[in-house]
Design a protein around this motif. Structure first.
Motif, PDB file in Angstrom:
ATOM      1  N   VAL A  27       0.021   3.862   2.085  1.00 32.96           N
ATOM      2  CA  VAL A  27       0.280   2.687   2.912  1.00 32.96           C
ATOM      3  C   VAL A  27       0.673   3.095   4.324  1.00 32.96           C
ATOM      4  N   ASP A  28       1.538   4.100   4.453  1.00 35.37           N
ATOM      5  CA  ASP A  28       1.956   4.563   5.777  1.00 35.37           C
ATOM      6  C   ASP A  28       0.781   5.143   6.561  1.00 35.37           C
TER       7      ASP A  28
ATOM      8  N   VAL B 299      -1.985  -6.951   2.995  1.00 33.12           N
ATOM      9  CA  VAL B 299      -1.580  -7.288   4.363  1.00 33.12           C
ATOM     10  C   VAL B 299      -0.072  -7.173   4.518  1.00 33.12           C
ATOM     11  N   GLN B 300       0.656  -7.665   3.509  1.00 35.17           N
ATOM     12  CA  GLN B 300       2.114  -7.610   3.560  1.00 35.17           C
ATOM     13  C   GLN B 300       2.611  -6.172   3.543  1.00 35.17           C
ATOM     14  N   LEU B 301       2.037  -5.348   2.663  1.00 34.41           N
ATOM     15  CA  LEU B 301       2.467  -3.956   2.555  1.00 34.41           C
ATOM     16  C   LEU B 301       2.178  -3.179   3.836  1.00 34.41           C
TER      17      LEU B 301
ATOM     18  N   SER C 286       5.428  -2.212  10.997  1.00 38.28           N
ATOM     19  CA  SER C 286       6.650  -2.587  11.707  1.00 38.28           C
ATOM     20  C   SER C 286       7.739  -1.527  11.584  1.00 38.28           C
ATOM     21  N   GLY C 287       7.632  -0.681  10.539  1.00 39.03           N
ATOM     22  CA  GLY C 287       8.653   0.337  10.335  1.00 39.03           C
ATOM     23  C   GLY C 287       8.302   1.698  10.923  1.00 39.03           C
TER      24      GLY C 287
ATOM     25  N   ALA D 227       0.349   2.187  -6.720  1.00 39.70           N
ATOM     26  CA  ALA D 227      -0.210   2.998  -5.630  1.00 39.70           C
ATOM     27  C   ALA D 227      -0.506   4.426  -6.082  1.00 39.70           C
ATOM     28  N   GLY D 228      -0.188   4.747  -7.341  1.00 39.97           N
ATOM     29  CA  GLY D 228      -0.457   6.080  -7.861  1.00 39.97           C
ATOM     30  C   GLY D 228       0.557   7.123  -7.431  1.00 39.97           C
TER      31      GLY D 228
END
Length: 336
Positions: free
Chosen positions: A11-12, A38-40, A46-47, A322-323
Motif C-alpha cells: 500500500v505504501d 481508495v481508502q487504504l 496522507s501519511g 495484503a499477504g
C-alpha cells in the motif's frame, strides 16, 4: 535509501507511485480502484513524509520491473485476469470477482453501495425482503457489512445472519435483477454458474467486525434458531485469542502497526499465554515497560477492552488480506 523502499508494504509503495505520477494520472488510477483500496491508498498518501530519492527510485524500479515481467502481448486475457486476481486476493475471494468480470455481469448499482455509509445502506434495504437484504450484505466487504447489519433493527439481525449462513449462491439472472433494483433506488427511477456469495464463513467475517455486545446478542439468537449453524459460525470466527496461532514473524509485523495504548487495553482481556507471546516478540525493554503498565493500569470497561481487541483484529485481517502476515500459524521464530 534503497533498503528503505524494500521495507515498505504494498500500500505504501502504491501511495508513493501515485504521488510520483501527479494528480492527473493518479486520478485515472483511483477511478479503477475499489472503495476500500481508495481508502487504504488515500490514508497511506496522507501519511507519507520525507520520501528520499533512493526510496522513490526503488519503488519506480520495482514497478517498471513488474510491468516488464507481467505484460506480454498475445496472452490469454481471461487467464491473465484469473491469475492476477487470484494472486492479489486469494482463490476464495477472487472467484466471485472473476465470475462477475468474465461473465460480463453489470453490477454498477450494487457497486455504488460500497461507497455509501452503513446507515444509508441500512435505510435503503430495510424494507426489502430479508433474502434480498442478506444477498446485499453478502456483496459488501465484511467490515462494511458488519456496520450495515448493526444498523438494521435488532429483531431482523438473527434472521439475516441465518439466511447468509445458508446461502450457497445466487443465479446471475437474479443478481442482475437485484442490481437493477438497487440502481433504480439509488438513481430515483447468462451463465448458469452461480455467483459465490454467503455461507458460514461470510457470516463469521461479518461478525468479526461487530462490537462484542451486538455479536453476542446475534449469536445467542442464532444458537436458539439452529445450534448447529451457530457452532459452525463460531468455529470460523477469528477471535483475539487466536492470535496465539500466528507465527512470531507475523506477531512482530502486526505489533509494528498497533499503538501501545490499544495493545495495553487489549491485553487486559488476554490469557497469559497470549501475553507471553506478545512479550516474547518485543524488545526486552519494551516488554518490561508493557508488563509494568499492565500491572499498574486501572480497571477498564469490558466494552473498551473488546473494542481495542477488535481494532487489532481488524488490522490483522487487513494485513493478512495484503499477504503481509498469515493468520494460520507456521513459520519460524524471529526475534526483534
Amino acid at each position: 535509501m534503497a533498503e528503505e523502499g524494500s521495507k515498505l508494504n504494498g500500500v505504501d509503495r502504491s501511495a508513493i507511485l501515485l504521488l510520483a505520477l501527479g494528480q492527473d494520472y493518479a486520478a485515472e488510477v483511483l477511478k479503477v480502484l475499489t472503495p476500500k483500496e481508495v481508502q487504504l491508498v488515500g490514508s497511506a498518501v496522507s501519511g507519507l513524509y520525507n520520501i528520499t530519492r533512493d526510496t522513490l527510485d526503488d519503488v519506480m524500479k520495482s514497478f517498471i520491473m513488474g510491468v516488464r515481467g507481467n505484460t506480454s502481448l498475445g496472452m490469454d486475457t481471461g487467464e491473465f485476469v484469473k491469475g492476477a486476481l487470484t494472486k492479489a486476493l486469494g482463490q476464495e475471494k477472487a472467484s466471485n470477482v472473476i465470475d462477475r468480470i468474465l461473465s460480463g455481469a453489470d453490477s454498477a448499482g450494487l457497486d455504488q453501495l460500497k461507497w455509501m455509509d452503513a446507515r444509508s445502506i441500512a435505510d435503503l434495504i430495510r424494507l426489502e425482503h430479508p433474502q434480498i437484504i442478506a444477498i446485499v450484505i453478502c456483496l459488501l466487504e465484511a467490515d462494511q457489512a458488519a456496520l450495515v447489519l448493526a444498523a438494521l433493527p435488532e429483531k431482523m439481525r438473527a434472521d439475516i445472519v441465518m439466511r447468509i449462513a445458508t446461502l450457497e449462491g445466487v443465479q446471475p439472472a437474479a443478481l442482475r435483477e437485484l442490481n437493477k433494483i438497487m440502481a433504480a433506488q439509488l438513481s430515483g427511477s447468462a451463465q448458469s454458474k452461480q455467483s459465490a456469495v454467503g455461507g458460514i464463513e461470510a457470516v463469521a467475517n461479518i461478525l468479526n467486525y461487530m462490537d462484542g455486545t451486538n455479536e453476542t446478542a446475534i449469536m445467542e439468537q442464532v444458537m436458539e434458531i439452529d445450534a448447529e449453524v451457530g457452532e459452525q459460525i463460531q468455529d470460523k470466527m477469528f477471535i483475539f485469542e487466536d492470535l496465539i496461532d500466528v507465527d512470531d514473524r507475523g506477531i512482530q509485523t502486526l505489533l509494528r502497526e498497533v499503538t501501545t495504548e490499544n495493545l495495553l487495553m487489549a491485553l487486559k482481556g488476554a490469557d497469559e499465554a497470549l501475553k507471553e507471546k506478545v512479550f516474547r516478540n518485543m524488545s526486552r525493554r519494551a516488554a518490561e515497560m508493557l508488563r509494568d503498565d499492565l500491572e499498574v493500569a486501572a480497571p477498564a470497561k469490558l466494552s473498551d477492552v473488546e473494542a481495542a481487541q477488535k481494532e487489532i483484529l481488524a488490522i490483522a485481517r487487513r494485513m493478512a488480506d495484503a499477504g503481509e502476515i498469515s493468520l494460520g500459524g507456521g513459520g519460524g521464530d524471529v526475534y526483534l
